[in-house]
Design a protein around this motif. Structure first.
Motif, PDB file in Angstrom:
ATOM      1  N   TYR A 244      31.150  38.989  31.594  1.00 42.47           N
ATOM      2  CA  TYR A 244      31.567  38.454  32.893  1.00 42.47           C
ATOM      3  C   TYR A 244      31.509  36.927  32.899  1.00 42.47           C
ATOM      4  O   TYR A 244      32.499  36.259  33.266  1.00 42.47           O
ATOM      5  CB  TYR A 244      30.675  39.021  33.999  1.00 42.47           C
ATOM      6  CG  TYR A 244      31.157  38.685  35.402  1.00 42.47           C
ATOM      7  CD1 TYR A 244      31.885  39.605  36.146  1.00 42.47           C
ATOM      8  CD2 TYR A 244      30.887  37.434  35.981  1.00 42.47           C
ATOM      9  CE1 TYR A 244      32.325  39.303  37.433  1.00 42.47           C
ATOM     10  CE2 TYR A 244      31.318  37.131  37.258  1.00 42.47           C
ATOM     11  CZ  TYR A 244      32.043  38.063  37.985  1.00 42.47           C
ATOM     12  OH  TYR A 244      32.483  37.752  39.244  1.00 42.47           O
TER      13      TYR A 244
ATOM     14  N   VAL B   4      33.461  48.712  35.274  1.00 39.37           N
ATOM     15  CA  VAL B   4      33.232  48.793  36.720  1.00 39.37           C
ATOM     16  C   VAL B   4      31.836  48.308  37.108  1.00 39.37           C
ATOM     17  O   VAL B   4      31.707  47.424  37.968  1.00 39.37           O
ATOM     18  CB  VAL B   4      33.506  50.216  37.239  1.00 39.37           C
ATOM     19  CG1 VAL B   4      33.061  50.357  38.688  1.00 39.37           C
ATOM     20  CG2 VAL B   4      34.994  50.525  37.135  1.00 39.37           C
TER      21      VAL B   4
ATOM     22  N   LYS C  90      31.685  44.736  36.896  1.00 37.22           N
ATOM     23  CA  LYS C  90      32.627  44.061  37.791  1.00 37.22           C
ATOM     24  C   LYS C  90      33.590  43.132  37.047  1.00 37.22           C
ATOM     25  O   LYS C  90      33.981  42.067  37.538  1.00 37.22           O
ATOM     26  CB  LYS C  90      31.871  43.276  38.872  1.00 37.22           C
ATOM     27  CG  LYS C  90      31.043  44.168  39.791  1.00 37.22           C
ATOM     28  CD  LYS C  90      30.397  43.388  40.924  1.00 37.22           C
ATOM     29  CE  LYS C  90      29.618  44.304  41.851  1.00 37.22           C
ATOM     30  NZ  LYS C  90      28.995  43.578  42.977  1.00 37.22           N
TER      31      LYS C  90
ATOM     32  N   GLU D  83      36.881  41.539  38.495  1.00 37.98           N
ATOM     33  CA  GLU D  83      36.891  40.314  39.301  1.00 37.98           C
ATOM     34  C   GLU D  83      37.377  39.109  38.501  1.00 37.98           C
ATOM     35  O   GLU D  83      37.968  38.186  39.065  1.00 37.98           O
ATOM     36  CB  GLU D  83      35.482  40.025  39.826  1.00 37.98           C
ATOM     37  CG  GLU D  83      34.972  41.035  40.833  1.00 37.98           C
ATOM     38  CD  GLU D  83      33.569  40.710  41.337  1.00 37.98           C
ATOM     39  OE1 GLU D  83      33.115  41.376  42.290  1.00 37.98           O
ATOM     40  OE2 GLU D  83      32.923  39.795  40.775  1.00 37.98           O
TER      41      GLU D  83
ATOM     42  N   ASN E  80      39.865  47.620  43.596  1.00 32.55           N
ATOM     43  CA  ASN E  80      39.311  46.265  43.683  1.00 32.55           C
ATOM     44  C   ASN E  80      40.299  45.202  43.206  1.00 32.55           C
ATOM     45  O   ASN E  80      39.895  44.086  42.850  1.00 32.55           O
ATOM     46  CB  ASN E  80      38.028  46.183  42.873  1.00 32.55           C
ATOM     47  CG  ASN E  80      36.848  46.819  43.580  1.00 32.55           C
ATOM     48  OD1 ASN E  80      36.239  46.220  44.448  1.00 32.55           O
ATOM     49  ND2 ASN E  80      36.557  48.071  43.221  1.00 32.55           N
TER      50      ASN E  80
END
Length: 353
Positions: free
Chosen positions: A201, A220, A223, A226, A291
């Motif tokens: 990330y 997931v 995240k 994003e 998302n």
């Protein structure tokens, strides 16, 4: 003389009682480099440990567990050494990040585009460990006893900060990938960088990577949608990434009841983990879409072009291991033959070229 005999008898009784007490309660530290947010670690707590405890009922043995996850004892790639040295009695060992010490176990990562069935690969790898002494030897040489609980990883995806419509879109892009999976990028023009889930990330958000090779059920909780909203289903395939192992010297010294319980825990972990995983794969892709992620699947022609453009890293890997006196070609053939027998249709027959 009677006093001496009485004293010796009392000493023997006390010593026996002491040994029995030690046998009744066993301290076990269980380690994992990843945190419990990842499914295989979650099931260590929810499945493996309860299954071991259940199997010990009536044996007179109880276990005092100390769970050390998320790098508290060892970071990702360091659990093998922690268990080997006795810092933990049992650990979730990621063979994926032990390319030197557990080289034969990484056979699936050198044979992409074979099967997307993580459960089948997991069951096969545990079966091969039971049948193939050469595979078990890799663990034993590192003072480890393999307990099973094969960690199958669902079909790997490409997650990027940009859309991928053709292989040309990858040229010059920095793509993070776990261990040997960096090899999957050879021939694409992308720049492969070795990495792992715990850092993806931040590395994408700061521009270190333009994308990563990852699987949906980890993307997931991490995240990643994003920072890398473009998800491309290339069909790299499901993989074997390790399992549960115990310190061998410690394991060999344990009562048979505890040894059997640990092995039964390994079977329970594999079955529960994969039942959970199968249910989570579709849900994970839906969560990515929900998302804001864009999920696309490449055509068979795209997949074939990607695979055909790769070097046969499997043969090179096997030959290198053969030269080191390790079972490279034999494990490669055993794995590919077993997968074909089980119904897989590899895009390339890596062992036969």
């Amino acid at each position: 003389m009677k006093r001496l005999l009485s004293a010796l008898l009392a000493t023997a009784v006390l010593a026996g009682a002491s040994l029995t007490a030690r046998a009744e309660t066993v301290d076990i530290t269980m380690a994992a480099g990843h945190p419990p947010v990842f499914r295989w670690v979650k099931h260590a707590n929810q499945t493996f440990i309860p299954a071991v405890n259940k199997a010990l009922e009536g044996s007179g043995i109880t276990v005092n567990w100390s769970e050390q996850y998320g790098g508290s004892i060892a970071k990702v790639g360091g659990v093998l050494e922690a268990v080997e040295e006795g810092l933990a009695e049992v650990g979730l060992v990621s063979s994926l990040f032990e390319a030197a010490k557990l080289a034969p176990q990484n056979v699936t990562y050198f044979t992409p585009f074979v099967s997307s069935n993580a459960t089948a690969i997991s069951e096969l790898m545990d079966r091969l460990h039971e049948e193939n002494a050469e595979l078990r030897k890799s663990w034993e040489e590192n003072n480890l006893e393999y307990l099973g609980a094969a960690i199958g990883i669902d079909d790997y995806l490409l997650m990027t900060t940009f859309p991928v419509n053709s292989l040309d879109d990858l040229k010059g892009k920095k793509i993070g990938a776990p261990g040997p999976a960096v090899n999957w990028l050879k021939g694409t023009g992308a720049i492969g960088v070795s990495g792992n889930l715990t850092t993806y990330y931040n590395e994408i958000s700061t521009g270190v990577y333009d994308g990563v090779i990852v699987f949906a059920t980890a993307a997931v909780p991490g995240k990643l949608y994003e920072v890398a909203p473009y998800v491309t289903k290339v069909g790299f395939g499901a993989q074997y990434a390790g399992g549960i192992a115990a310190n061998k010297e410690w394991f060999d010294a344990q009562p048979e009841a505890l040894q059997n319980a640990l092995r039964r825990g390994g079977v329970a972990q594999r079955e529960a983990y994969h039942k959970d995983l199968d249910q989570a794969i579709t849900a994970s892709l839906e969560a990515i879409r929900a998302n804001g992620g864009t999920v696309t699947e490449v055509s068979p022609e795209f997949r074939m072009k990607w695979a055909a453009g790769m070097e046969n890293v499997a043969k090179a890997w096997a030959a290198q291991l053969d030269g080191e006196g390790k079972p490279g070609s034999s494990v490669l053939s055993a794995y590919m033959d077993a997968m074909r027998k089980d119904g897989a249709t590899p895009v390339r027959d890596w062992d036969k070229e």
